[in-house]
Design an enzyme around this catalytic site. Structure first.
Site, mmCIF file in Angstrom:
data_model
loop_
_atom_site.group_PDB
_atom_site.id
_atom_site.type_symbol
_atom_site.label_atom_id
_atom_site.label_comp_id
_atom_site.label_asym_id
_atom_site.label_seq_id
_atom_site.Cartn_x
_atom_site.Cartn_y
_atom_site.Cartn_z
ATOM 1 N N ARG A 46 50.912 34.836 25.960
ATOM 2 C CA ARG A 46 49.897 35.899 25.806
ATOM 3 C C ARG A 46 48.508 35.284 25.676
ATOM 4 O O ARG A 46 47.539 35.775 26.265
ATOM 5 C CB ARG A 46 50.228 36.769 24.585
ATOM 6 C CG ARG A 46 51.492 37.596 24.753
ATOM 7 C CD ARG A 46 51.664 38.607 23.647
ATOM 8 N NE ARG A 46 51.921 38.031 22.344
ATOM 9 C CZ ARG A 46 53.115 37.753 21.841
ATOM 10 N NH1 ARG A 46 54.200 37.978 22.580
ATOM 11 N NH2 ARG A 46 53.256 37.255 20.625
ATOM 12 N N LYS A 137 37.878 49.654 17.910
ATOM 13 C CA LYS A 137 38.442 50.756 18.689
ATOM 14 C C LYS A 137 39.557 51.442 17.915
ATOM 15 O O LYS A 137 40.347 50.783 17.230
ATOM 16 C CB LYS A 137 38.999 50.245 20.015
ATOM 17 C CG LYS A 137 39.388 51.386 20.961
ATOM 18 C CD LYS A 137 40.373 50.954 22.016
ATOM 19 C CE LYS A 137 41.800 51.100 21.527
ATOM 20 N NZ LYS A 137 42.807 51.036 22.611
ATOM 21 N N LYS A 223 35.067 56.853 24.309
ATOM 22 C CA LYS A 223 36.034 56.415 25.318
ATOM 23 C C LYS A 223 37.005 57.565 25.593
ATOM 24 O O LYS A 223 38.083 57.643 25.012
ATOM 25 C CB LYS A 223 36.784 55.170 24.846
ATOM 26 C CG LYS A 223 37.770 54.629 25.871
ATOM 27 C CD LYS A 223 38.380 53.299 25.449
ATOM 28 C CE LYS A 223 39.398 52.832 26.474
ATOM 29 N NZ LYS A 223 39.945 51.486 26.158
#
Length: 343
Positions: A46, A137, A223
């Protein structure tokens, strides 16, 4: 709260021709994507994949204003020992962090969910800021399911909007710009007008809650989903209709004070997300910058090309730079189909 800093950061996140890379996939989500390309999902794989993107200078310097990271990633270092947040910052981009803890069933509302993570958020933001995060976020998830009672419910819409607003207020208190993400899913079989009605309801409720929580709109980035037919709809609306109805809803619901709008792709194909963004920007001038905050729509092709092999890194970086450039043009209403063919 440093209001000037919040405004400066939010404006940088939606700078002309730039958008935000959503690299905050959970361990479960990225495993599914790695499974599809035959790569084992490990901490190292990752890291290597994300490091590959963050070292793509052509994309990061020219078209990526910020990168949303997952908790694992913000603590990681590149193979040479450089913190990944430093790679991002050195490329002229802003590191950000997903701070919600995912969705859980919303009790009393079968089939609906609530996003959790408010407990201890302030303390976590202090840590994340020390690691380099400049924005955060939080994603609220609203589904559309016909039936009796229909989904979404009043409870789900209001509870998620309230949590988004509380999160945003806490972020701003810690000088971190909140990305406010109320996503109406496109997974169902609903038509575009149903999506329009639900999106309007969700956005109006979210901004009402932001007002109640005294959130400074100049210091947030919205968003949202696009107004689009469900993926299972028997007849799906065309590109121009998606663009026109999305802009219409935004103009009705989003105050001009908001620093900018960075769309999620929400399951659209790479090129579809670019086309819709381009068409919307061709309808300007708009009250706010309108750009992208894509995950899969930026990463699908680079991921496929990379396939976990070191010898594919350069080609995967070219694919990432191309997709970022296409969306950078779309954010200015300057994308052309011929540019895709040329690649």
């Amino acid at each position: 709260m440093d209001k000037d800093l919040l405004v400066k950061t939010a404006n940088a996140m939606v700078a002309k021709g730039k958008g935000i890379l959503a690299a905050d996939e959970s361990s479960g989500t990225i495993k599914k994507r790695f499974d599809a390309i035959g790569v084992a999902s490990t901490e190292d794989s990752r890291r290597d994949y994300r490091e590959m993107m963050f070292r793509t200078q052509a994309a990061m310097k020219n078209n990526i204003s910020g990168v949303i990271l997952y908790d694992e990633t913000i603590w990681q270092k590149a193979k040479d020992g450089t913190p990944l947040t430093k790679l991002i910052a050195d490329a002229g981009s802003l590191p950000g962090i997903k701070v919600d803890k995912g969705v859980k069933p919303l009790f009393g509302c079968p089939g609906e969910v609530i996003t959790e993570g408010l407990d201890g958020l302030g303390e976590r933001l202090v840590e994340y800021r020390a690691l380099g995060a400049r924005f955060a976020k939080w994603r609220a998830v609203i589904d559309i399911v016909p039936g009796s009672p229909p989904v979404p419910s009043h409870t789900a819409v209001h509870t998620n909007a309230h949590a988004l607003a509380r999160y945003a207020a806490i972020c701003q208190e810690h000088d971190i710009v909140p990305i406010v993400e109320p996503e109406v899913l496109m997974d169902g079989g609903h038509d575009i007008d149903t999506c329009l009605r639900v999106t309007e309801w969700v956005l109006k409720t979210t901004f009402q809650e932001l007002f109640y929580q005294r959130v400074m709109l100049e210091g947030i980035v919205l968003k949202p989903n696009m107004v689009i037919s469900g993926k299972k709809a028997p007849s799906r609306a065309g590109h121009q209709e998606v663009a026109e109805k999305t802009v219409r809803v935004l103009k009705e619901c989003v105050p001009p004070a908001v620093a900018g709008i960075a769309f999620l792709s929400g399951g659209q194909s790479d090129e579809e997300a670019t086309i819709h963004l381009d068409l919307m920007n061709r309808m300007g001038p708009l009250p706010w910058p309108v750009t992208f905050s894509y995950g899969r729509a930026l990463q699908h092709m680079p991921q496929k090309v990379w396939a976990g092999k070191a010898e594919n890194v350069a080609a995967a970086q070219r694919a990432f730079a191309h997709r970022s450039h296409m969306n950078g043009l779309a954010a200015q209403g300057q994308w052309k189909q011929d540019l895709e063919k040329a690649a």
